[in-house]
Write a protein that holds these residues in place. Structure first.
Motif, PDB file in Angstrom:
ATOM      1  N   ARG A  42      -4.480 -14.422   6.204  1.00  0.00           N
ATOM      2  CA  ARG A  42      -4.581 -14.662   4.762  1.00  0.00           C
ATOM      3  C   ARG A  42      -3.736 -13.654   4.002  1.00  0.00           C
ATOM      4  N   MET A  43      -3.199 -14.106   2.890  1.00  0.00           N
ATOM      5  CA  MET A  43      -2.421 -13.220   2.034  1.00  0.00           C
ATOM      6  C   MET A  43      -2.907 -13.356   0.605  1.00  0.00           C
ATOM      7  N   GLY A  44      -2.985 -12.227  -0.077  1.00  0.00           N
ATOM      8  CA  GLY A  44      -3.319 -12.245  -1.488  1.00  0.00           C
ATOM      9  C   GLY A  44      -2.086 -12.473  -2.328  1.00  0.00           C
ATOM     10  N   THR A  45      -2.253 -12.334  -3.617  1.00  0.00           N
ATOM     11  CA  THR A  45      -1.147 -12.580  -4.532  1.00  0.00           C
ATOM     12  C   THR A  45      -0.014 -11.574  -4.331  1.00  0.00           C
ATOM     13  N   THR A  46      -0.359 -10.327  -3.943  1.00  0.00           N
ATOM     14  CA  THR A  46       0.677  -9.317  -3.720  1.00  0.00           C
ATOM     15  C   THR A  46       1.580  -9.701  -2.560  1.00  0.00           C
ATOM     16  N   GLY A  47       0.979 -10.159  -1.469  1.00  0.00           N
ATOM     17  CA  GLY A  47       1.771 -10.576  -0.319  1.00  0.00           C
ATOM     18  C   GLY A  47       2.636 -11.779  -0.618  1.00  0.00           C
ATOM     19  N   ARG A  48       2.074 -12.747  -1.303  1.00  0.00           N
ATOM     20  CA  ARG A  48       2.864 -13.934  -1.651  1.00  0.00           C
ATOM     21  C   ARG A  48       4.017 -13.573  -2.578  1.00  0.00           C
TER      22      ARG A  48
END
Length: 233
Positions: free
Chosen positions: A26-32
């Motif tokens: 899973r990735m949060g908004t920072t990763g995306r």
């Protein structure tokens, strides 16, 4: 920075037997956001042809790191050695995002990031004799005997690395699984294009940080082996 011509006449690796498990996570908004905004600056040029590594690195020696996890060790080594250019490749998308973010935050100019199969990158886009080094730290040991065929470090991989290394170039492997260390030693010893150098159990060089995978292995009582093999000059 790429040439559409073929890289080599070596047989294409079998990409139906993967040496890794795909772990999207899973990735949060920072990763995306890192994937969306930073790949244009720090990712390898897209395409299928050979990479122009001197142009990519500004003439600096290039080291390929296969399987960087979350990228903490990659960042530390790149920051400590700005005169070496690192091409870091992994299939783990959250790790790719984390490394892109770290490169940006630290202002590093000597790292390019690739999301994909490192062995195929090495085969298809790296010219013979063009790398100063190859690093593979704690690849999946595929412990069950029926899965040993999935191990990255085999005779074909050793021959491919030997072909891609410049004279004097170094292959550095590390593992915390002793049976895999024994296989690695046998593979490197049998490859005529590489010379196995002193190393082995407990021989981690000071410039290689302890990785996250390594720390977990040490906590479980595993013993770490570093192996070094060099292409003769």
């Amino acid at each position: 920075m790429a040439d559409d011509g073929p890289v080599t006449a070596l047989a294409d690796p079998d990409d139906t037997t993967r040496s890794y498990k795909l772990r999207r996570g899973r990735m949060g908004t920072t990763g995306r956001a890192a994937l969306e905004n930073l790949q244009g600056r720090f990712a390898l040029p897209a395409g299928e042809g050979a990479l122009d590594l001197p142009a990519l690195s500004g003439g600096a020696p290039v080291v390929l790191e296969i399987g960087f996890g979350m990228g903490a060790s990659t960042l530390a080594m790149a920051e400590a050695d700005p005169g070496t250019h690192v091409v870091a490749t992994d299939v783990h998308t959250p790790g790719v995002a984390r490394l892109l973010q770290g490169v940006d935050e630290r202002g590093l100019t000597n790292v390019h990031v690739h999301e994909g199969d490192g062995r195929m990158l090495l085969h298809r886009r790296i010219r013979p004799g063009s790398l100063a080094g190859v690093r593979v730290y704690f690849p999946d040991p595929w412990r069950k005997p029926r899965h040993h065929k999935r191990r990255l470090v085999d005779a074909g991989f050793a021959a491919l690395v030997a072909d891609r290394l410049a004279p004097g170039g170094l292959l550095h492997l590390a593992t915390d699984w002793e049976p895999y260390a024994e296989q690695m030693t046998a593979v490197l010893s049998a490859e005529p294009g590489l010379v196995l150098e002193p190393g082995g159990l407990g021989s981690r060089p000071a410039w290689r940080p302890v990785t996250g995978f390594e720390a977990r292995g040490l906590a479980l009582g595993h013993r770490v082996t570093d192996l070094f093999a060099r292409r003769p000059r």
